[in-house]
Design a protein around this motif. Structure first.
Motif, PDB file in Angstrom:
ATOM      1  N   SER A  97       0.843  -1.193   0.000  1.00  0.00           N
ATOM      2  CA  SER A  97       0.000   0.000   0.000  1.00  0.00           C
ATOM      3  C   SER A  97       0.878   1.243   0.000  1.00  0.00           C
ATOM      4  N   ASN A  99       0.487   4.099   0.876  1.00  0.00           N
ATOM      5  CA  ASN A  99       0.384   5.003   2.024  1.00  0.00           C
ATOM      6  C   ASN A  99       0.971   4.401   3.297  1.00  0.00           C
ATOM      7  N   MET A 100       1.544   3.196   3.195  1.00  0.00           N
ATOM      8  CA  MET A 100       1.991   2.533   4.424  1.00  0.00           C
ATOM      9  C   MET A 100       3.220   3.229   5.028  1.00  0.00           C
ATOM     10  N   PHE A 103       1.976   5.782   7.270  1.00  0.00           N
ATOM     11  CA  PHE A 103       1.482   5.218   8.535  1.00  0.00           C
ATOM     12  C   PHE A 103       2.613   5.122   9.549  1.00  0.00           C
TER      13      PHE A 103
END
Lengths: 282, 371
Positions: A97, A99-100, A103
């Protein structure tokens, strides 16, 4: 314009074997398990930005720009599912992902605002600045980064990117701390929305103060458009990929941001992007 | 400057069809039957349900053009906001499979560029404004809608096209299987027997504008927040925080929300966190809520566009759709979704979208009185 309160980066020329980023993270007191190299790279740059610019703030936004986030793991996942008929492991898959990385940065830095991964070919950082400028009134602080991951084997990566067999490859992670309430910003930055016509860019360039230093995206260096004579053209640098604009901005900030500055690029889509900055005190 | 943002057009291409009427009719019907997807894993043949919508990539420009209607595509004040989770991996996968089938000693992924799909759509439609590819896993297209609305609201742009695209690919199918999040039967959001997601593919496009025209819906606002408690399991608190932030951004009180389109994936963790988060915000009076994923499958990064378009299509036809196939309440959740379609009498709706990486996004739409 957006106030730059801090900046940091990690840049490395790629050697035969990957540099141990985990060890560098550990040296900064950060241990993150089950993450991939892209996440490590992003985290390393963001931590250096925090070290230079102080705490980011729990309500901050976090935008990570990358043309090809998680490329190593995507390549690995395609090889495993198609060539080896083996599903990716849970962590290989979830770390794909885009966007990890955001995070894990948000987790390490205690950030709880919006967290986006944004991509635009040859203009990811500018796209991030554009998005931040729009939503900035609801998020007074932000961390904006641009990450370009190295992928091994390097010969394959050069072919993947269409580069010469002897081209030096780099990986990079540039981060900028933006704070609307910063009393002593290092610089103030604004991104013009992409323009299809150079005429609109030229008008903007002509409006810049005399002596403004201009950095060109490597794609424009050999075929630069006509630039107003009042601008002072800066020499290029070695980061020729997606980190080019971020490296130019980093160098401007690192040199003390003494005068007005801008960066001009043009994507494969033909759209022109202009990022401009001025000293924070002005 | 703060301007109102209107939803001027919505189009979708999904397993339930391409026409808003057909999509709404499928949402009203009983549980649709998905197709199968088969793959080999460690020597075994795996069969999973899948909501297939052939020709997603090819269909996208035409449906985006329909959504834009007569908007001036040549203006630099029209922006494209593209949301996708897999973002082109299907194309790389096809190329790699073809190369191997042809006996070429190839490597995966040539000319990587996560913004390629958006750029091609931008070129095909003849757009001249900015474009952005947003990747926040399963909330990608919802964030595309939200950031498009910010630009319109602030007066940076006058028109925007928010697009969500998700194409069938083996990496996603096998990845969710590997994480033990894929059911082998059917998606049962909020049901006591829920055991995972069924994937689907789609393209959907929504035209937002700062001028109303014939729009029936206003995008009042929303919020996107990061939940750092776990990379894949959302927490009730951060879901509640996101909804509260969205309500505040939209200037809406909880009691004004007339219906909710939940994210409702059908996994144990997501549905529990969402139900507890809703209860935290709405207390004992959670508005009627539903999940659309039993109808379309979980279309991952595109679900923000598809489910917004489909939910609006249902409401415009006078009903809040039921959660198809829901049968057994889960006491741990304390609330249950609609078992049968409920009449829609107008008002404000909340739409939830959550993604891996702690990406929570909530949107609020209001049905407008007739022009």
């Amino acid at each position: 314009m957006l106030n730059i309160a801090g900046f940091g980066r990690h840049v490395g020329a790629l050697g035969a074997a990957p540099e141990d980023l985990r060890a560098q993270l550990l040296a900064l007191g950060v241990s993150v398990r089950r993450v991939n190299r892209f996440i490590e790279l992003a985290l390393l740059g963001a931590l250096r930005c925090r070290a230079n610019g102080g705490d980011i703030g729990a309500d901050a936004a976090l935008y990570a720009a990358a043309e090809t986030p998680m490329l190593n793991d995507c390549v690995k996942a395609l090889r495993s599912t198609i060539a080896e008929q083996r599903p990716p492991t849970p962590f290989e898959f979830m770390n794909i992902s885009g966007n990890m990385a955001g995070f894990y940065i948000a987790q390490q830095l205690g950030i709880g605002g919006p967290q986006l991964a944004v991509a635009r070919r040859h203009g990811g950082l500018e796209a991030g600045f554009e998005l931040l400028g729009i939503s900035h009134r609801s998020h007074r602080r932000a961390l904006l980064g641009c990450v370009d991951e190295g992928v091994w084997p390097l010969d394959e990566q050069r072919e993947r990117l269409g580069l010469a067999a002897d081209a030096t490859l780099y990986e990079s992670s540039h981060w900028f701390h933006i704070d609307a309430d910063c009393a002593t910003p290092l610089a103030r930055v604004a991104a013009l929305l992409p323009q299809a016509e150079y005429g609109a860019i030229e008008t903007e360039l002509r409006a810049l103060p005399g002596g403004t230093r201009i950095a060109l995206h490597p794609r424009l260096e050999r075929d630069a458009p006509p630039l107003p004579a009042t601008l002072e053209r800066l020499p290029g640098h070695d980061l020729r990929g997606q980190g080019a604009c971020a490296e130019a901005l980093y160098r401007y900030l690192d040199s003390g941001a003494a005068g007005p500055w801008c960066h001009l690029s043009r994507g494969e889509d033909g759209l022109w992007s202009l990022l401009r900055a001025q000293p924070g005190a002005s | 400057m703060t301007r109102a943002v209107y939803l001027r057009g919505a189009q979708a291409h999904c397993a339930a069809g391409v026409d808003a009427g057909a999509i709404a009719a499928t949402c009203r019907a009983a549980t649709p039957a998905p197709a199968d997807v088969r793959f080999r894993s460690l020597g075994n043949e795996i069969v999973l349900p899948y909501f297939r919508a052939a020709g997603v990539e090819a269909a996208t420009p035409a449906l985006a053009a329909r959504a834009l209607g007569d908007a001036d595509r040549g203006t630099p004040r029209l922006g494209l906001y593209f949301g996708s989770s897999s973002a082109g991996i299907a194309a790389h996968e096809r190329a790699y499979v073809e190369a191997r089938a042809a006996g070429r000693d190839d490597f995966p992924i040539h000319s990587p560029d996560q913004s390629r799909s958006a750029r091609r759509l931008h070129d095909t439609l003849g757009l001249r404004g900015p474009y952005y590819t947003l990747s926040t896993a399963c909330s990608s297209a919802a964030n595309a809608l939200l950031y498009a609305s910010f630009a319109l609201r602030d007066g940076v742009l006058d028109e925007a096209l928010a697009v969500g695209v998700e194409e069938e690919n083996q990496v996603s199918q096998q990845g969710f299987f590997s994480m033990m999040l894929a059911t082998r039967t059917r998606s049962r959001p909020f049901d006591a027997r829920r055991d995972g997601i069924v994937l689907g593919e789609c393209a959907a496009a929504l035209h937002l504008s700062a001028t109303r025209g014939a729009a029936r819906w206003q995008l009042l606002g929303g919020a996107s927040l990061c939940d750092v408690s776990h990379p894949t399991n959302p927490s009730p608190q951060r879901i509640a925080d996101t909804i509260v932030a969205a309500l505040a951004d939209a200037g809406v009180a909880p009691r004004e929300v007339a219906a909710i389109k939940a994210h409702g994936t059908g996994t144990r963790a997501n549905d529990l966190a969402e139900a507890l988060g809703l209860r935290q915000v709405f207390g004992d009076t959670v508005p009627p809520f539903t999940s659309l994923k039993p109808v379309f499958g979980h279309t991952l990064g595109a679900c923000g566009a598809l489910e917004t378009a489909a939910f609006v299509a249902c409401l415009e036809r006078g009903f809040v759709p039921a959660t198809a196939g829901f049968e057994e309440e889960d006491d741990e959740l304390g609330i249950a979704p609609l078992r049968a379609p409920a009449p829609w009498r107008g008002g404000i709706v909340l739409l939830n979208y959550f993604g891996f990486g702690g990406n929570n996004c909530s949107l609020l739409l209001r049905e407008l009185p007739p022009c």
